[in-house]
Design a protein around this motif. Structure first.
Motif, PDB file in Angstrom:
ATOM      1  N   ALA A   9     -14.583  31.237   4.069  1.00  0.00           N
ATOM      2  CA  ALA A   9     -13.676  31.708   2.890  1.00  0.00           C
ATOM      3  C   ALA A   9     -12.253  31.729   2.889  1.00  0.00           C
ATOM      4  CB  ALA A   9     -14.148  33.300   2.618  1.00  0.00           C
ATOM      5  N   GLY A  10     -11.718  31.625   3.764  1.00  0.00           N
ATOM      6  CA  GLY A  10     -10.219  31.563   3.934  1.00  0.00           C
ATOM      7  C   GLY A  10      -9.741  30.086   3.708  1.00  0.00           C
ATOM      8  N   LEU A  11     -10.740  29.098   4.402  1.00  0.00           N
ATOM      9  CA  LEU A  11     -10.608  27.669   4.138  1.00  0.00           C
ATOM     10  C   LEU A  11     -10.684  27.120   2.649  1.00  0.00           C
ATOM     11  CD1 LEU A  11      -9.623  24.965   5.777  1.00  0.00           C
ATOM     12  CD2 LEU A  11     -12.258  24.651   5.840  1.00  0.00           C
ATOM     13  N   THR A  97      -4.084  22.685   9.638  1.00  0.00           N
ATOM     14  CA  THR A  97      -4.269  23.355  10.845  1.00  0.00           C
ATOM     15  C   THR A  97      -5.228  24.330  10.695  1.00  0.00           C
ATOM     16  OG1 THR A  97      -1.656  23.303  10.644  1.00  0.00           O
ATOM     17  CG2 THR A  97      -2.551  24.971  12.157  1.00  0.00           C
ATOM     18  N   ALA A  98      -5.698  24.595   9.591  1.00  0.00           N
ATOM     19  CA  ALA A  98      -6.788  25.490   9.560  1.00  0.00           C
ATOM     20  C   ALA A  98      -7.967  24.885   9.928  1.00  0.00           C
ATOM     21  CB  ALA A  98      -7.136  26.306   8.010  1.00  0.00           C
ATOM     22  N   GLY A 123      -2.808  30.786   9.083  1.00  0.00           N
ATOM     23  CA  GLY A 123      -2.755  31.924   7.915  1.00  0.00           C
ATOM     24  C   GLY A 123      -1.297  32.442   7.573  1.00  0.00           C
ATOM     25  N   ILE A 124      -0.495  32.198   8.859  1.00  0.00           N
ATOM     26  CA  ILE A 124       0.995  32.459   8.512  1.00  0.00           C
ATOM     27  C   ILE A 124       1.646  31.624   7.542  1.00  0.00           C
ATOM     28  CG2 ILE A 124       2.964  32.950   9.446  1.00  0.00           C
ATOM     29  CD1 ILE A 124       1.807  34.195  12.044  1.00  0.00           C
ATOM     30  N   PHE A 182      -7.255  34.690   7.240  1.00  0.00           N
ATOM     31  CA  PHE A 182      -7.399  33.990   8.572  1.00  0.00           C
ATOM     32  C   PHE A 182      -6.485  34.921   9.580  1.00  0.00           C
ATOM     33  CE2 PHE A 182      -7.476  29.509   6.423  1.00  0.00           C
ATOM     34  CZ  PHE A 182      -8.681  29.375   6.921  1.00  0.00           C
ATOM     35  N   CYS A 183      -5.754  35.556   9.124  1.00  0.00           N
ATOM     36  CA  CYS A 183      -4.822  36.794  10.163  1.00  0.00           C
ATOM     37  C   CYS A 183      -6.100  37.851  10.518  1.00  0.00           C
ATOM     38  CB  CYS A 183      -3.489  37.435   9.490  1.00  0.00           C
ATOM     39  SG  CYS A 183      -2.445  35.885   9.360  1.00  0.00           S
TER      40      CYS A 183
END
Length: 225
Positions: A9-11, A97-98, A123-124, A182-183
Motif C-alpha cells: 500500500a505504501g509503495l 529506495t522503497a 518513508g522519510i 513505511f514508517c
C-alpha cells in the motif's frame, strides 16, 4: 502478511505520488483566467504554468509558448519551479529506495533489519517530498487569492486556482500518507523483533525448571546429613 500488505500500500501510494509530482510540474494549469467584470464573456482562456503559458481563443486551437527567460516569471513561480523539480527527483529516489526495501526484493538480502531501515529511509523521503510539493502549491494559491481580492489589480490580470494546484494538494497528501505507512511498518517490525528477543523459549523454561528440581542446594544437603 499484514506487514507485506502495508508495504504494498505504501509503495502504491508512493508511486501515485511520484507520478502526480511530475504531472503537476509539467502541467500549465497553475493559474487560469478569471472571468469576472469585463472578462465575463469567454473570448479567450489563459493558462500559466511553471514552464509555459497557453492561450486559446474562440474557435482557435490552443497555442502554448515556453517562457523566454526565468526572469519573466513572478517570484512565486520561480521558486515553485525549483522546488517542484527537486520534489520530482526526490520522489523518484524515494520510490526506488522503497523498492529495495520491499520484502519481495532479493537483491538487498534477507536481513529484515536492513530492509526495515531502508523502508524507514524511503518513508522519510516521501514525507519530505510531500512537504516540498505542498510549499510551492500553497504559495502560488495564496498569491492568486491575494491578487484576486486586491482592488488595485486590474480585472484582466486576475487569475483563479488551476487544476494543477488541486492535484498538487492531493499529491502532497498521498506522498505523506505513503511515507507514514513505511514508517509505521518499520515501527511494527521493531516492536515484534524486540518482543521475540525478550521472550524466553518454552523449552528453555522447562529445562531450567527440571534442573532446579533435580539438583538440591548445598544447604538442603547439609540438613539431611
Amino acid at each position: 502478511m499484514a506487514t507485506y500488505a502495508l508495504q504494498m500500500a505504501g509503495l502504491v501510494l508512493g508511486g501515485v505520488g511520484m507520478v502526480g509530482t511530475v504531472a503537476v510540474t509539467i502541467m500549465p494549469q497553475w493559474r487560469v483566467s478569471a472571468f469576472i467584470g469585463s472578462n465575463i464573456v469567454v473570448f479567450e482562456n489563459i493558462w500559466e504554468g511553471l514552464w509555459m503559458n497557453c492561450m486559446r481563443h474562440v474557435n482557435i486551437r490552443m497555442q502554448c509558448k515556453i517562457y523566454d527567460s526565468l526572469l519573466a516569471l513572478s517570484p512565486d513561480l520561480q521558486a515553485s519551479r525549483g522546488l517542484m523539480c527537486a520534489a520530482s527527483v526526490l520522489s523518484f529516489l524515494a520510490f526506488m529506495t522503497a523498492i529495495l526495501g520491499m520484502k519481495c526484493t532479493r537483491c538487498t538480502g534477507d536481513d529484515e533489519k536492513v530492509k526495515g531501515r531502508i523502508l524507514l529511509t524511503a518513508g522519510i523521503m516521501f514525507i519530505i517530498t510531500g512537504i516540498v510539493v505542498l510549499i510551492p502549491v500553497s504559495w502560488v494559491a495564496n498569491s492568486i487569492i491575494r491578487d484576486f481580492y486586491n482592488p488595485i489589480v486590474n480585472a484582466a490580470q486576475k487569475r483563479e486556482l488551476g487544476e494543477a494546484l488541486y492535484i498538487g494538494w492531493t499529491t502532497a497528501l498521498v506522498l505523506i500518507a505513503g511515507g507514514a505507512l513505511f514508517c509505521f511498518v518499520f515501527c511494527c517490525n521493531e516492536k515484534s523483533s524486540r518482543y521475540t528477543y525478550s521472550m524466553p523459549s518454552h523449552r528453555t523454561t522447562q529445562k531450567s525448571y527440571h534442573t532446579d528440581k533435580k539438583s538440591p542446594s548445598v544447604y538442603s544437603r547439609s540438613q539431611y546429613v
